[in-house]
Design a protein around this motif. Sequence first.
Motif, PDB file in Angstrom:
ATOM      1  N   ARG A   1       0.751  -1.167  -0.072  1.00 21.33           N
ATOM      2  CA  ARG A   1      -0.009  -0.020   0.178  1.00 21.33           C
ATOM      3  C   ARG A   1       0.978   1.354   0.080  1.00 21.33           C
ATOM      4  N   ARG A   2       2.004   1.160  -0.545  1.00 22.82           N
ATOM      5  CA  ARG A   2       2.952   2.356  -0.458  1.00 22.82           C
ATOM      6  C   ARG A   2       2.423   3.434  -1.539  1.00 22.82           C
ATOM      7  N   SER A   3       1.666   3.101  -2.493  1.00 22.55           N
ATOM      8  CA  SER A   3       1.160   4.175  -3.361  1.00 22.55           C
ATOM      9  C   SER A   3      -0.527   4.289  -2.780  1.00 22.55           C
ATOM     10  N   LEU A   4      -0.663   5.167  -2.139  1.00 21.55           N
ATOM     11  CA  LEU A   4      -2.138   5.261  -1.488  1.00 21.55           C
ATOM     12  C   LEU A   4      -3.033   6.438  -2.142  1.00 21.55           C
ATOM     13  N   LEU A   5      -4.252   5.880  -2.499  1.00 20.00           N
ATOM     14  CA  LEU A   5      -5.075   6.852  -2.833  1.00 20.00           C
ATOM     15  C   LEU A   5      -6.428   6.772  -2.045  1.00 20.00           C
ATOM     16  N   VAL A   6      -6.761   7.886  -1.445  1.00 23.16           N
ATOM     17  CA  VAL A   6      -7.951   7.859  -0.539  1.00 23.16           C
ATOM     18  C   VAL A   6      -9.024   8.761  -1.349  1.00 23.16           C
ATOM     19  N   ILE A   7     -10.022   7.913  -1.407  1.00 21.19           N
ATOM     20  CA  ILE A   7     -11.301   8.775  -2.153  1.00 21.19           C
ATOM     21  C   ILE A   7     -12.595   8.958  -1.090  1.00 21.19           C
ATOM     22  N   GLN A   8     -13.033   9.952  -0.792  1.00 20.63           N
ATOM     23  CA  GLN A   8     -13.823  10.480   0.187  1.00 20.63           C
ATOM     24  C   GLN A   8     -15.035  10.986  -0.647  1.00 20.63           C
ATOM     25  N   ILE A   9     -16.203  10.569  -0.425  1.00 16.81           N
ATOM     26  CA  ILE A   9     -17.360  11.054  -1.049  1.00 16.81           C
ATOM     27  C   ILE A   9     -18.426  11.336  -0.034  1.00 16.81           C
ATOM     28  N   THR A  10     -18.803  12.804  -0.246  1.00 17.09           N
ATOM     29  CA  THR A  10     -19.988  13.083   0.636  1.00 17.09           C
ATOM     30  C   THR A  10     -21.196  13.182   0.034  1.00 17.09           C
ATOM     31  N   MET A  11     -22.439  12.221   0.535  1.00 18.77           N
ATOM     32  CA  MET A  11     -23.466  12.304  -0.332  1.00 18.77           C
ATOM     33  C   MET A  11     -24.518  12.637   0.782  1.00 18.77           C
ATOM     34  N   VAL A  12     -25.731  13.093   0.138  1.00 22.37           N
ATOM     35  CA  VAL A  12     -26.824  13.344   1.057  1.00 22.37           C
ATOM     36  C   VAL A  12     -27.377  12.198   1.467  1.00 22.37           C
ATOM     37  N   ALA A  13     -28.316  12.219   2.534  1.00 21.88           N
ATOM     38  CA  ALA A  13     -28.820  10.931   3.196  1.00 21.88           C
ATOM     39  C   ALA A  13     -29.793  10.382   2.213  1.00 21.88           C
ATOM     40  N   ARG A  14     -30.423  11.028   1.057  1.00 20.63           N
ATOM     41  CA  ARG A  14     -31.282  10.272   0.096  1.00 20.63           C
ATOM     42  C   ARG A  14     -30.772   9.167  -0.439  1.00 20.63           C
ATOM     43  N   TYR A  15     -29.600   8.754  -0.545  1.00 19.98           N
ATOM     44  CA  TYR A  15     -29.063   7.513  -1.247  1.00 19.98           C
ATOM     45  C   TYR A  15     -29.052   6.291  -0.191  1.00 19.98           C
ATOM     46  N   PRO A  16     -29.562   5.382  -0.617  1.00 24.16           N
ATOM     47  CA  PRO A  16     -29.697   4.351   0.220  1.00 24.16           C
ATOM     48  C   PRO A  16     -28.108   3.641   0.292  1.00 24.16           C
ATOM     49  N   VAL A  17     -27.958   2.808   1.247  1.00 25.09           N
ATOM     50  CA  VAL A  17     -26.853   2.222   1.360  1.00 25.09           C
ATOM     51  C   VAL A  17     -26.717   1.253   0.148  1.00 25.09           C
ATOM     52  N   LYS A  18     -27.315   0.440  -0.258  1.00 29.92           N
ATOM     53  CA  LYS A  18     -27.071  -0.506  -1.239  1.00 29.92           C
ATOM     54  C   LYS A  18     -26.704   0.622  -2.662  1.00 29.92           C
ATOM     55  N   LEU A  19     -27.086   1.627  -2.906  1.00 35.76           N
ATOM     56  CA  LEU A  19     -26.837   2.555  -3.790  1.00 35.76           C
ATOM     57  C   LEU A  19     -25.351   3.000  -3.835  1.00 35.76           C
ATOM     58  N   LYS A  20     -25.121   3.396  -2.408  1.00 34.94           N
ATOM     59  CA  LYS A  20     -23.733   3.839  -2.072  1.00 34.94           C
ATOM     60  C   LYS A  20     -22.724   2.605  -2.365  1.00 34.94           C
ATOM     61  N   ARG A  21     -22.971   1.435  -2.089  1.00 37.34           N
ATOM     62  CA  ARG A  21     -22.014   0.265  -2.173  1.00 37.34           C
ATOM     63  C   ARG A  21     -22.112   0.118  -3.703  1.00 37.34           C
ATOM     64  N   ALA A  22     -22.960   0.356  -4.531  1.00 33.48           N
ATOM     65  CA  ALA A  22     -23.031  -0.109  -6.093  1.00 33.48           C
ATOM     66  C   ALA A  22     -22.085   0.917  -6.445  1.00 33.48           C
ATOM     67  N   LEU A  23     -22.041   2.158  -5.837  1.00 34.98           N
ATOM     68  CA  LEU A  23     -21.168   3.157  -6.581  1.00 34.98           C
ATOM     69  C   LEU A  23     -19.755   2.769  -6.416  1.00 34.98           C
ATOM     70  N   TYR A  24     -19.519   2.470  -5.083  1.00 39.11           N
ATOM     71  CA  TYR A  24     -18.088   2.123  -4.676  1.00 39.11           C
ATOM     72  C   TYR A  24     -17.620   0.964  -5.610  1.00 39.11           C
ATOM     73  N   GLU A  25     -18.385   0.008  -5.840  1.00 30.47           N
ATOM     74  CA  GLU A  25     -17.947  -1.046  -6.718  1.00 30.47           C
ATOM     75  C   GLU A  25     -17.655  -0.691  -7.942  1.00 30.47           C
ATOM     76  N   GLU A  26     -18.665   0.131  -8.569  1.00 33.28           N
ATOM     77  CA  GLU A  26     -18.324   0.940  -9.976  1.00 33.28           C
ATOM     78  C   GLU A  26     -17.024   1.784 -10.134  1.00 33.28           C
ATOM     79  N   ILE A  27     -16.855   2.529  -8.872  1.00 38.91           N
ATOM     80  CA  ILE A  27     -15.603   3.137  -8.718  1.00 38.91           C
ATOM     81  C   ILE A  27     -14.324   2.233  -8.924  1.00 38.91           C
ATOM     82  N   VAL A  28     -14.389   1.269  -8.213  1.00 41.11           N
ATOM     83  CA  VAL A  28     -13.258   0.321  -8.011  1.00 41.11           C
ATOM     84  C   VAL A  28     -13.140  -0.391  -9.550  1.00 41.11           C
ATOM     85  N   ALA A  29     -14.017  -0.882 -10.180  1.00 45.43           N
ATOM     86  CA  ALA A  29     -14.068  -1.315 -11.610  1.00 45.43           C
ATOM     87  C   ALA A  29     -13.475  -0.352 -12.459  1.00 45.43           C
ATOM     88  N   ARG A  30     -13.899   0.839 -12.373  1.00 47.70           N
ATOM     89  CA  ARG A  30     -13.297   1.651 -13.509  1.00 47.70           C
ATOM     90  C   ARG A  30     -11.661   2.070 -13.085  1.00 47.70           C
TER      91      ARG A  30
END
Length: 81
Positions: A45-74
């Motif tokens: 982990r010597r090359s570390l990339l930290v991604i912090q996303i601030t979202m409003v509460a209207r997004y359910p956890v399931k959608l937030k997880r889907a976003l994380y998975e999509e970011i990782v894939a891309r």
Amino acid sequence: DQIAEAIHEAQIKVLEIPANDRFQLFVPHDAGEIRFDPTYGGVDRRSLLVIQITMVARYPVKLKRALYEEIVARLEELGIR
């Protein structure tokens, strides 16, 4: 630029945000400003990339997880583990 675009495209796809709804902040840090174990769990982990996303509460956890998975894939497509 490729990382910024990958994150933004993932938000467009998963959250269905408008393409022009972009607000991103990239903050480079000097050595020693972020402390972490570079080999925890047997992972380099010597090359570390930290991604912090601030979202409003209207997004359910399931959608937030889907976003994380999509970011990782891309990011994987860019050669980022």
